[in-house]
Design a protein around this motif. Structure first.
Motif, short mmCIF file in Angstrom:
data_model
loop_
_atom_site.label_atom_id
_atom_site.label_comp_id
_atom_site.label_asym_id
_atom_site.label_seq_id
_atom_site.Cartn_x
_atom_site.Cartn_y
_atom_site.Cartn_z
N LEU A 93 2.34 -41.84 -4.89
CA LEU A 93 1.10 -41.44 -4.22
C LEU A 93 0.90 -39.94 -4.28
O LEU A 93 1.86 -39.17 -4.23
N ALA A 94 -0.38 -39.57 -4.37
CA ALA A 94 -0.73 -38.14 -4.31
C ALA A 94 -1.95 -37.98 -3.41
O ALA A 94 -2.89 -38.77 -3.47
N ASN A 95 -1.90 -36.96 -2.57
CA ASN A 95 -3.05 -36.56 -1.76
C ASN A 95 -3.54 -35.23 -2.33
O ASN A 95 -2.80 -34.24 -2.31
N VAL A 96 -4.77 -35.24 -2.82
CA VAL A 96 -5.28 -34.09 -3.55
C VAL A 96 -6.68 -33.75 -3.03
O VAL A 96 -7.43 -34.65 -2.62
N GLN A 97 -7.02 -32.48 -3.06
CA GLN A 97 -8.32 -32.03 -2.56
C GLN A 97 -8.97 -31.12 -3.59
O GLN A 97 -8.30 -30.36 -4.28
N ALA A 98 -10.30 -31.21 -3.68
CA ALA A 98 -11.08 -30.30 -4.53
C ALA A 98 -12.09 -29.59 -3.64
O ALA A 98 -12.86 -30.24 -2.93
N GLU A 99 -12.06 -28.27 -3.67
CA GLU A 99 -13.00 -27.48 -2.87
C GLU A 99 -13.94 -26.74 -3.82
O GLU A 99 -13.49 -25.94 -4.63
N PHE A 100 -15.22 -27.05 -3.70
CA PHE A 100 -16.25 -26.46 -4.55
C PHE A 100 -16.87 -25.29 -3.78
O PHE A 100 -17.49 -25.50 -2.74
N THR A 101 -16.72 -24.09 -4.30
CA THR A 101 -17.31 -22.92 -3.64
C THR A 101 -18.19 -22.17 -4.63
O THR A 101 -18.06 -22.31 -5.85
N ASP A 102 -19.07 -21.35 -4.08
CA ASP A 102 -19.87 -20.45 -4.89
C ASP A 102 -18.94 -19.33 -5.34
O ASP A 102 -18.31 -18.66 -4.51
N ALA A 103 -18.83 -19.14 -6.65
CA ALA A 103 -17.89 -18.15 -7.18
C ALA A 103 -18.25 -16.73 -6.76
O ALA A 103 -17.39 -15.86 -6.72
N ASP A 104 -19.53 -16.49 -6.45
CA ASP A 104 -19.97 -15.15 -6.09
C ASP A 104 -19.85 -14.88 -4.59
O ASP A 104 -19.34 -13.85 -4.18
N SER A 105 -20.31 -15.81 -3.76
CA SER A 105 -20.34 -15.58 -2.31
C SER A 105 -19.18 -16.21 -1.55
O SER A 105 -18.91 -15.82 -0.42
N GLY A 106 -18.52 -17.20 -2.15
CA GLY A 106 -17.44 -17.91 -1.46
C GLY A 106 -17.92 -19.04 -0.56
O GLY A 106 -17.11 -19.72 0.06
N LEU A 107 -19.23 -19.28 -0.50
CA LEU A 107 -19.78 -20.35 0.31
C LEU A 107 -19.18 -21.69 -0.13
O LEU A 107 -19.17 -22.01 -1.32
N VAL A 108 -18.69 -22.47 0.83
CA VAL A 108 -18.12 -23.78 0.52
C VAL A 108 -19.26 -24.79 0.47
O VAL A 108 -19.96 -25.00 1.46
#
Length: 174
Positions: free
Chosen positions: A139-154
């Motif tokens: 088993l693996a628990n994995v997360q992907a966080e998509f942010t704005d590369a310029d502002s850091g907004l999630v």
């Protein structure tokens, strides 16, 4: 400490995600690049890896019209698909022939939970950090966080639980 992704790492990414699902048809995969990753642990005595957690890989991409819905923002299905593909690709990147490899490199999904905080506008430069929070032999628990590369907004956080089983050994026939 992270390591810069190489041309070989990006070739791996395209082999891993470039032929599956709607990504290959919607012109998504060739717009995602592998930026960096934590060091890859050596193969251990059991044929797997002892992966320190969290283990991270970083990807980047620019949202184009073919990723978007009629409102000009990234389609939720695209974000969910990228969560699936990039988290499995990170796990597959660490695989060995005896651990998270064949018959299902990167595993199979048990659950994907995608939370959308803000609409991702067309033209946004994304930074996608994939974090392996835990990985065992099955088993693996994995997360992907998509942010704005310029502002850091999630924009989006996708959580993925992935399972893997080793191929059954064929018995010798007498």
């Amino acid at each position: 400490m992270s390591q810069q992704a190489t041309a070989a790492d990006n070739e791996f990414l395209q082999r891993s995600i470039g032929t599956r699902g709607f990504g290959s048809k919607a012109n998504i995969t060739n717009k995602i690049i592998f930026v960096s990753h934590d060091p890859v642990p050596e193969i251990n005595a059991k044929g797997g890896r002892t992966v320190p957690t969290p283990w991270k890989a970083v990807y980047a991409g620019k949202v184009t019209a073919d990723w978007c819905n009629p409102f000009g923002t990234m389609h939720g299905g695209c974000a969910a698909w990228l969560t699936d593909e990039l988290t499995c690709s990170a796990v597959e990147y660490l695989s060995t022939p005896d651990w998270w490899g064949e018959p299902t490199p990167g595993g199979v999904s048990l659950n994907i939970d995608t939370t959308y905080y803000y609409a991702v506008p067309q033209g946004a430069n994304l930074r996608i950090v994939v974090t392996i929070d835990r990985i065992s032999g099955t088993l693996a628990n994995v997360q992907a966080e998509f942010t704005d590369a310029d502002s850091g907004l999630v924009y989006v956080i996708g959580k993925h639980i992935i399972a893997w089983r080793a191929a059954k050994k064929k018995s010798a026939k007498l």
